[in-house]
Design a protein around this motif. Sequence first.
Motif, mmCIF file in Angstrom:
data_model
loop_
_atom_site.group_PDB
_atom_site.id
_atom_site.type_symbol
_atom_site.label_atom_id
_atom_site.label_comp_id
_atom_site.label_asym_id
_atom_site.label_seq_id
_atom_site.Cartn_x
_atom_site.Cartn_y
_atom_site.Cartn_z
ATOM 1 N N PHE A 1 75.272 -10.819 135.678
ATOM 2 C CA PHE A 1 76.075 -11.824 134.997
ATOM 3 C C PHE A 1 75.475 -12.325 133.682
ATOM 4 O O PHE A 1 75.801 -13.417 133.211
ATOM 5 C CB PHE A 1 76.383 -12.999 135.935
ATOM 6 C CG PHE A 1 76.940 -12.551 137.255
ATOM 7 C CD1 PHE A 1 78.054 -11.709 137.310
ATOM 8 C CD2 PHE A 1 76.338 -12.917 138.454
ATOM 9 C CE1 PHE A 1 78.552 -11.265 138.537
ATOM 10 C CE2 PHE A 1 76.833 -12.476 139.678
ATOM 11 C CZ PHE A 1 77.945 -11.648 139.713
ATOM 12 N N ALA A 2 74.581 -11.541 133.077
ATOM 13 C CA ALA A 2 74.025 -11.923 131.773
ATOM 14 C C ALA A 2 75.141 -11.937 130.743
ATOM 15 O O ALA A 2 75.980 -11.051 130.708
ATOM 16 C CB ALA A 2 72.943 -10.920 131.359
ATOM 17 N N PRO B 1 70.700 -10.124 123.869
ATOM 18 C CA PRO B 1 70.506 -8.805 123.239
ATOM 19 C C PRO B 1 70.837 -7.644 124.169
ATOM 20 O O PRO B 1 71.085 -6.537 123.702
ATOM 21 C CB PRO B 1 69.014 -8.797 122.857
ATOM 22 C CG PRO B 1 68.388 -9.925 123.592
ATOM 23 C CD PRO B 1 69.455 -10.931 123.875
ATOM 24 N N GLU B 2 70.863 -7.881 125.479
ATOM 25 C CA GLU B 2 71.177 -6.794 126.424
ATOM 26 C C GLU B 2 72.677 -6.592 126.602
ATOM 27 O O GLU B 2 73.089 -5.630 127.246
ATOM 28 C CB GLU B 2 70.567 -7.096 127.807
ATOM 29 C CG GLU B 2 69.054 -7.084 127.839
ATOM 30 C CD GLU B 2 68.483 -8.461 127.546
ATOM 31 O OE1 GLU B 2 69.266 -9.378 127.202
ATOM 32 O OE2 GLU B 2 67.257 -8.610 127.666
ATOM 33 N N VAL B 3 73.487 -7.491 126.076
ATOM 34 C CA VAL B 3 74.934 -7.365 126.268
ATOM 35 C C VAL B 3 75.505 -6.372 125.264
ATOM 36 O O VAL B 3 75.253 -6.468 124.061
ATOM 37 C CB VAL B 3 75.629 -8.738 126.140
ATOM 38 C CG1 VAL B 3 77.149 -8.573 126.211
ATOM 39 C CG2 VAL B 3 75.140 -9.665 127.244
ATOM 40 N N LEU B 4 76.248 -5.389 125.785
ATOM 41 C CA LEU B 4 76.844 -4.364 124.925
ATOM 42 C C LEU B 4 78.309 -4.667 124.608
ATOM 43 O O LEU B 4 78.784 -4.385 123.518
ATOM 44 C CB LEU B 4 76.774 -2.994 125.623
ATOM 45 C CG LEU B 4 75.390 -2.456 125.916
ATOM 46 C CD1 LEU B 4 75.502 -1.210 126.796
ATOM 47 C CD2 LEU B 4 74.667 -2.112 124.616
ATOM 48 N N LEU B 5 79.011 -5.173 125.587
ATOM 49 C CA LEU B 5 80.475 -5.260 125.496
ATOM 50 C C LEU B 5 80.965 -6.498 126.213
ATOM 51 O O LEU B 5 80.500 -6.809 127.311
ATOM 52 C CB LEU B 5 81.084 -4.026 126.182
ATOM 53 C CG LEU B 5 82.605 -4.011 126.346
ATOM 54 C CD1 LEU B 5 83.256 -3.684 124.999
ATOM 55 C CD2 LEU B 5 83.023 -2.987 127.390
ATOM 56 N N ASP B 6 81.922 -7.181 125.602
ATOM 57 C CA ASP B 6 82.615 -8.294 126.259
ATOM 58 C C ASP B 6 84.104 -8.042 126.059
ATOM 59 O O ASP B 6 84.631 -8.223 124.961
ATOM 60 C CB ASP B 6 82.172 -9.625 125.626
ATOM 61 C CG ASP B 6 82.748 -10.836 126.359
ATOM 62 O OD1 ASP B 6 83.403 -10.656 127.405
ATOM 63 O OD2 ASP B 6 82.532 -11.967 125.875
ATOM 64 N N LEU B 7 84.754 -7.578 127.122
ATOM 65 C CA LEU B 7 86.132 -7.116 127.024
ATOM 66 C C LEU B 7 87.026 -7.975 127.911
ATOM 67 O O LEU B 7 86.614 -8.404 128.990
ATOM 68 C CB LEU B 7 86.204 -5.663 127.496
ATOM 69 C CG LEU B 7 87.444 -4.867 127.110
ATOM 70 C CD1 LEU B 7 87.317 -4.400 125.656
ATOM 71 C CD2 LEU B 7 87.597 -3.644 128.005
ATOM 72 N N HIS C 1 82.250 -5.432 120.668
ATOM 73 C CA HIS C 1 81.082 -4.581 120.885
ATOM 74 C C HIS C 1 79.885 -5.380 120.392
ATOM 75 O O HIS C 1 79.600 -5.424 119.204
ATOM 76 C CB HIS C 1 81.236 -3.261 120.133
ATOM 77 C CG HIS C 1 82.410 -2.468 120.613
ATOM 78 N ND1 HIS C 1 82.433 -1.840 121.828
ATOM 79 C CD2 HIS C 1 83.619 -2.224 120.057
ATOM 80 C CE1 HIS C 1 83.599 -1.230 122.006
ATOM 81 N NE2 HIS C 1 84.338 -1.456 120.948
ATOM 82 N N VAL C 2 79.206 -6.005 121.322
ATOM 83 C CA VAL C 2 78.230 -7.031 120.972
ATOM 84 C C VAL C 2 76.975 -6.433 120.344
ATOM 85 O O VAL C 2 76.492 -6.891 119.315
ATOM 86 C CB VAL C 2 77.875 -7.858 122.232
ATOM 87 C CG1 VAL C 2 76.822 -8.883 121.897
ATOM 88 C CG2 VAL C 2 79.119 -8.490 122.823
ATOM 89 N N GLY D 1 74.819 -20.307 123.013
ATOM 90 C CA GLY D 1 76.130 -19.650 122.953
ATOM 91 C C GLY D 1 76.101 -18.300 122.261
ATOM 92 O O GLY D 1 77.143 -17.728 121.962
ATOM 93 N N ARG D 2 74.906 -17.789 122.005
ATOM 94 C CA ARG D 2 74.806 -16.452 121.377
ATOM 95 C C ARG D 2 74.682 -15.397 122.460
ATOM 96 O O ARG D 2 73.965 -15.594 123.454
ATOM 97 C CB ARG D 2 73.563 -16.387 120.471
ATOM 98 C CG ARG D 2 73.695 -17.225 119.218
ATOM 99 C CD ARG D 2 72.367 -17.295 118.501
ATOM 100 N NE ARG D 2 71.317 -17.763 119.409
ATOM 101 C CZ ARG D 2 70.262 -18.492 119.036
ATOM 102 N NH1 ARG D 2 70.092 -18.811 117.769
ATOM 103 N NH2 ARG D 2 69.365 -18.878 119.915
#
Lengths: 344, 344, 344
Positions: free
Chosen positions: A319-320, A330-336, A275-276, A326-327
């Motif tokens: 595709f953000a 800020p708009e990314v919520l989830l990487d599953l 949960h980014v 490599g950080r």
Amino acid sequence: MTKTNPGRFFEDYRVGQVIRHAVPRTVAEGERALYHALYPARQALYSSDEFATSCGLEGSPMDDLLAFHIVFGKSVPDVSLNAVANLGYAQGRWLAPVWPGDTLRSESQVIGLKQNSNGKTGVVWVRTRGLNQMDEPVLDYVRWVMVRKRDLDAPAPAAVVPDLAPAVAAEDLVIPEGLYFSDYDFGLAGEPHRWGDYEVGEKIDHVDGVTIEEAEHMLATRLWQNTARVHFDATAREDGRRLIYGGHVISMARALSFNGLANAQMIVALNAGVHVNPCFAGDTIRAWSEVLDKAETDAPGVGAIRLRLVATKGDCGAFALKDGEGRYLPEVLLDLDYWALMPA
Amino acid sequence: MTKTNPGRFFEDYRVGQVIRHAVPRTVAEGERALYHALYPARQALYSSDEFATSCGLEGSPMDDLLAFHIVFGKSVPDVSLNAVANLGYAQGRWLAPVWPGDTLRSESQVIGLKQNSNGKTGVVWVRTRGLNQMDEPVLDYVRWVMVRKRDLDAPAPAAVVPDLAPAVAAEDLVIPEGLYFSDYDFGLAGEPHRWGDYEVGEKIDHVDGVTIEEAEHMLATRLWQNTARVHFDATAREDGRRLIYGGHVISMARALSFNGLANAQMIVALNAGVHVNPCFAGDTIRAWSEVLDKAETDAPGVGAIRLRLVATKGDCGAFALKDGEGRYLPEVLLDLDYWALMPA
Amino acid sequence: MTKTNPGRFFEDYRVGQVIRHAVPRTVAEGERALYHALYPARQALYSSDEFATSCGLEGSPMDDLLAFHIVFGKSVPDVSLNAVANLGYAQGRWLAPVWPGDTLRSESQVIGLKQNSNGKTGVVWVRTRGLNQMDEPVLDYVRWVMVRKRDLDAPAPAAVVPDLAPAVAAEDLVIPEGLYFSDYDFGLAGEPHRWGDYEVGEKIDHVDGVTIEEAEHMLATRLWQNTARVHFDATAREDGRRLIYGGHVISMARALSFNGLANAQMIVALNAGVHVNPCFAGDTIRAWSEVLDKAETDAPGVGAIRLRLVATKGDCGAFALKDGEGRYLPEVLLDLDYWALMPA
């Protein structure tokens, strides 16, 4: 003596300890309907008894993520009430479908502990299992959380960091008994794309967006009997905002992924998940997927596909994911990262 | 090749074409309960198994509008994803009750096409049918929508405009098998007014109002698996507002009409309907009805009543409809024409 | 003649009159799931069929407050549509569990009338009973409301003020048939505290808070088919606020009381209750309890505990109730007095 639950602190955990979580729950048609009201879920196998029967099942099971949320929710009072952060998931497998009328309970074993160098918090790894009324496991996954210490002077335990595989191996996936996709109706399922049509490395923008409301995420989170205060009490945080349960974002993103992955019917493994960034009411969630791997299975017509599912908010384009350093953006919520079953 | 659904454009339709819509759906007690939570629905026949049994049915069927929304929702990805406007309904008939546990699917046949003179859009007429798991039709209606062209240079098809009756003839109404109102309990139903008490031309102000919330219309619209983006994504329109699914207004107005029409139990035909103005969260919906026609039926104690149901928003007074020039007033949301069954 | 329901006014009631309320309702798994989505309800007996079976019941009954709301909601159009205030409850008893599939109706008998000295309003006392499809009573309680007169010149009726006990006597509590707590699983229930661990006079701060949303209280109130306009129509009050149904606060406070009273499983009597101040969307509800009394029962392992349940809003500290003059503090929403059953 206070009778309310203060939650466990870091020094309350011991490696090997098994915590049996409270409040078993019978799930049925009501939970199923609510899942469809809360998320734009359209995978046909979870929508139609007839479709599920035509795939060899005895009827339509409860959505795989519904099972996950119910099992997860029970662990919250024992594992994450005093958590500062939910750090990750690994080695999750769905072991048996959950049917309407089943009663679920869950338990967690502590498999790792490591105090942080600041001496104020530590990381706790647990393996949580969901079990049905016959004591058969339906789900099994590892998660780790950062938990506060009650007493900063409590001695640090010997560090035990579990060795976690980056993904469930394809040969360890459990295919629901009887499942076949050899007589699969692509028309009813909603898209013509089969397992063979997806290539490793392919990315899919799921196009649609959903703006999140307070009432909806609270209804969902309560339904899973997850009672962490930050999700419900607008006075819990200084900024007056209610933090949305990360699982709400997982279910929303998975449901949005129907548009392009309508045939990724059943989730069978959770390889990893972060949960980014926090999600709040008013955010508009979008999703995209990337094909990470593919594997054959022994079930007739059933292929396995490993997918990255990314949820974003705001206007960050398709595709953000990460910046040049490599950080995560800020708009990314989830990487599953998960495995699903598809008609081959 | 993109794997997401771009929706059909005007030039993708052919007269005679049959489109089988995706994602069959099993409906049960959960959908029923949600219908009662989303709308102030109180018609006794849809609320109580005992009451329905006392009217000759095997139990309480799913609300007639719930069946409509489920059938309609399936047609959205194929018919109205690129629609500019939902122009009208005609010749709709409910053909069989939907019971808890039934699985619904739907299909549409293109019955008319006419390109607009601007060359940018065209009108598509479809007849949509809902079918249950025994392939029995449960609902059948015509709707027409204005759809964008993908390619403005695509040639205009030969214009075919279906000949649609202004209303379903009383003798074509389908009365659910076994239904009788000869032993009807007016006390339990909530009002003493029977079919004979209503006069053609009579108007009823339903008095009550409901202020609409974003969370509620989204829960409803998702439940019908209607995924048109404008209903969910606050960034889809320039004004940042989510357009409320017209069917949400239909169900809200019908439920409000209980107060004065408690005995108009079952909707059996949809003669016509216009979504006059858009509805947004924060609007307070009110409703009024006008008796348009009455007819006898062969079922014991069952009369048919043809009603205009008008939904309004804001402070426009009772019975608001059109101005002196015959144009709908800006406060009017819906002008619907339907047949219902009443104790005679 | 208007066909809509204007509600009854003070002069329409007669002592002894029995009013049979409209719209029977079949309740099932859908209502159960919605209850868990609307409130953080976690009492194991209402969550798990297996847990309920291990307590001697045939399965998990519908939540006791769900039964209350359904029975209460039916009385609104006949009793409180023209009410100025809901003044109190007394002598309420749950008489039999409500099972999924049961159909409930309700009726009220007028047991008291007293015109107020201002001549504009009067107090009406009713005893309301909920009955299932076998005409067995499931719930019985007294409430009294202040109702407007239609005609200020109508003569005052002879004052009849019923003699109401301050609490249901312990020996009058009805224990559900077959219930035992002699094999109770405290681990699954969520807390180790048994009946013997609570002392009369003990107070428990339930710690958690929930911020209320418009969509949620309207969903709940509609689900109980309570259609009082002030709960739904933002234009009904001059301040543009929707008044939240008092029962929503009762259910929210009871659910919050799980944290400290997880083993207070079944509510069996409602001794008294006052909705002290109005509740609006945006309020954050908290709750505390006080042990008022304890009693043994004949059922194996089952003790009865009498509890005060207080709901508050805002930042008034733990155990807020009254000021030095004995007046309720402005932050207090609810002061409820009930009996529950606990493992002894």
